[in-house]
Design an enzyme around this catalytic site. Structure first.
Site, mmCIF file in Angstrom:
data_model
loop_
_atom_site.group_PDB
_atom_site.id
_atom_site.type_symbol
_atom_site.label_atom_id
_atom_site.label_comp_id
_atom_site.label_asym_id
_atom_site.label_seq_id
_atom_site.Cartn_x
_atom_site.Cartn_y
_atom_site.Cartn_z
ATOM 1 C CG ASP A 62 -0.301 -0.677 2.420
ATOM 2 O OD1 ASP A 62 1.065 -0.499 2.460
ATOM 3 O OD2 ASP A 62 -1.067 -0.770 3.400
ATOM 4 C CG ASN A 127 -8.540 -1.581 12.234
ATOM 5 O OD1 ASN A 127 -7.721 -2.430 11.675
ATOM 6 N ND2 ASN A 127 -9.249 -0.656 11.220
ATOM 7 C CG HIS A 129 -6.008 -2.517 9.053
ATOM 8 N ND1 HIS A 129 -5.636 -1.090 9.103
ATOM 9 C CD2 HIS A 129 -4.395 -2.765 9.275
ATOM 10 C CE1 HIS A 129 -4.690 -0.730 9.371
ATOM 11 N NE2 HIS A 129 -3.899 -1.618 9.592
ATOM 12 C CD GLU A 134 -8.679 0.529 7.859
ATOM 13 O OE1 GLU A 134 -8.599 -0.347 8.778
ATOM 14 O OE2 GLU A 134 -8.109 1.735 7.937
HETATM 15 P P1 PGA Z 1 2.264 -1.634 12.431
HETATM 16 O O1 PGA Z 1 1.074 -1.539 11.582
HETATM 17 O O2 PGA Z 1 3.234 -2.362 12.027
HETATM 18 O O3 PGA Z 1 2.912 -0.219 12.284
HETATM 19 O O4 PGA Z 1 1.924 -1.862 13.857
HETATM 20 C C1 PGA Z 1 0.508 -2.773 10.795
HETATM 21 C C2 PGA Z 1 -0.601 -2.459 10.232
HETATM 22 O O5 PGA Z 1 -1.220 -1.542 10.485
HETATM 23 O O6 PGA Z 1 -0.812 -3.296 9.154
#
Ligand code: PGA
Length: 232
Positions: A62, A127, A129, A134
């Site tokens: 992404d 959450n 995702h 999402e």
């Molecule tokens: P993070 O994010 O590695 O910064 O915890 C992971 C994600 O949101 O997929």
């Protein structure tokens, strides 16, 4: 799913690196890569190793919508800093945050189709995702512009100076594309992910928890630290 519990993210990074190294001894040519704090220890292992990635392709999950590649908050910039400047790949792909939303999703899906992903590195949001897919995202989704949820925007805030600078949209590879990877390495570190990973691994398969779809994938390795695994 294979579940591996490690002491912390450093040990988790080493474990993920071993799996990639093993894959590269066989057929692995295309790595699906992730950004955020989760894969940093893995990228450190990769950059400090004597492995050559010059024959490999990297495809990232992404990018923030509206950020240019040279913006220091962009995922282009992150990947350059953490990995690509130190370990060159044959080719690297990341959605273009400045590209037209009418054309960018199809351009990126074509890239994924032409370079089937051997190993996909994944983190997970609090959450649930995966990528920026999402809760509520269809399991059939492909690359598209997504609206980030308030909880994602709130967790992304830690990387920006001002709250109003945090992007509200991103381009994300879809869940269908993530599932097309031959192998998935899901890394989960920290107590704040405990609830999300419990639902992902043990809850019903539901679009409310995008990660839960991984239960349907035949080849997933989950690397969790003790804090993240405390409810498992
Ligand atoms: P993070 O994010 O590695 O910064 O915890 C992971 C994600 O949101 O997929």
């Amino acid at each position: 799913m294979e579940k591996i519990i490690v002491k912390d993210n450093i040990e988790g990074g080493k474990k993920a690196f071993e799996l990639i190294k093993e894959g590269m001894r066989q057929e692995t040519k295309v790595l699906g890569l992730a950004t955020g704090s989760t894969p940093i220890a893995l990228y450190k292992e990769m950059t400090e190793s004597d492995l050559d990635f010059g024959h490999m392709t990297a495809i990232n999950l992404d990018e923030y919508f509206g950020l240019s590649a040279d913006n220091d908050q962009s995922y282009h910039y992150f990947m350059q800093e953490q990995l690509f400047s130190k370990k060159p790949f044959k080719e690297t792909f990341i959605p273009d945050g400045l590209a037209d939303e009418e054309t960018e999703p199809a351009r990126y899906d074509k890239i994924i189709d032409e370079h089937p992903i051997d190993i996909q590195i994944l983190g997970i949001g609090t959450n649930g995702h995966i990528g920026f897919n999402e809760p509520g995202t269809s399991f059939d989704s492909t690359t598209r512009k997504v609206s980030l949820t308030e909880s994602t925007i709130a967790s992304n805030k830690r990387n920006f100076e001002k709250a109003e600078e945090v992007p509200r949209y991103a381009y994300s590879m879809g869940i269908k594309s993530i599932l097309s990877a031959k192998e998935i390495i899901l890394m989960v570190f920290g107590e704040e992910k405990a609830e999300a990973i419990k639902k992902t691994l043990e809850g019903p398969i539901t679009t409310d928890v995008p990660g839960s779809v991984l239960q349907q994938h035949p080849n997933v390795v989950v690397i969790m630290d003790e804090a993240a695994a405390k409810l498992i």
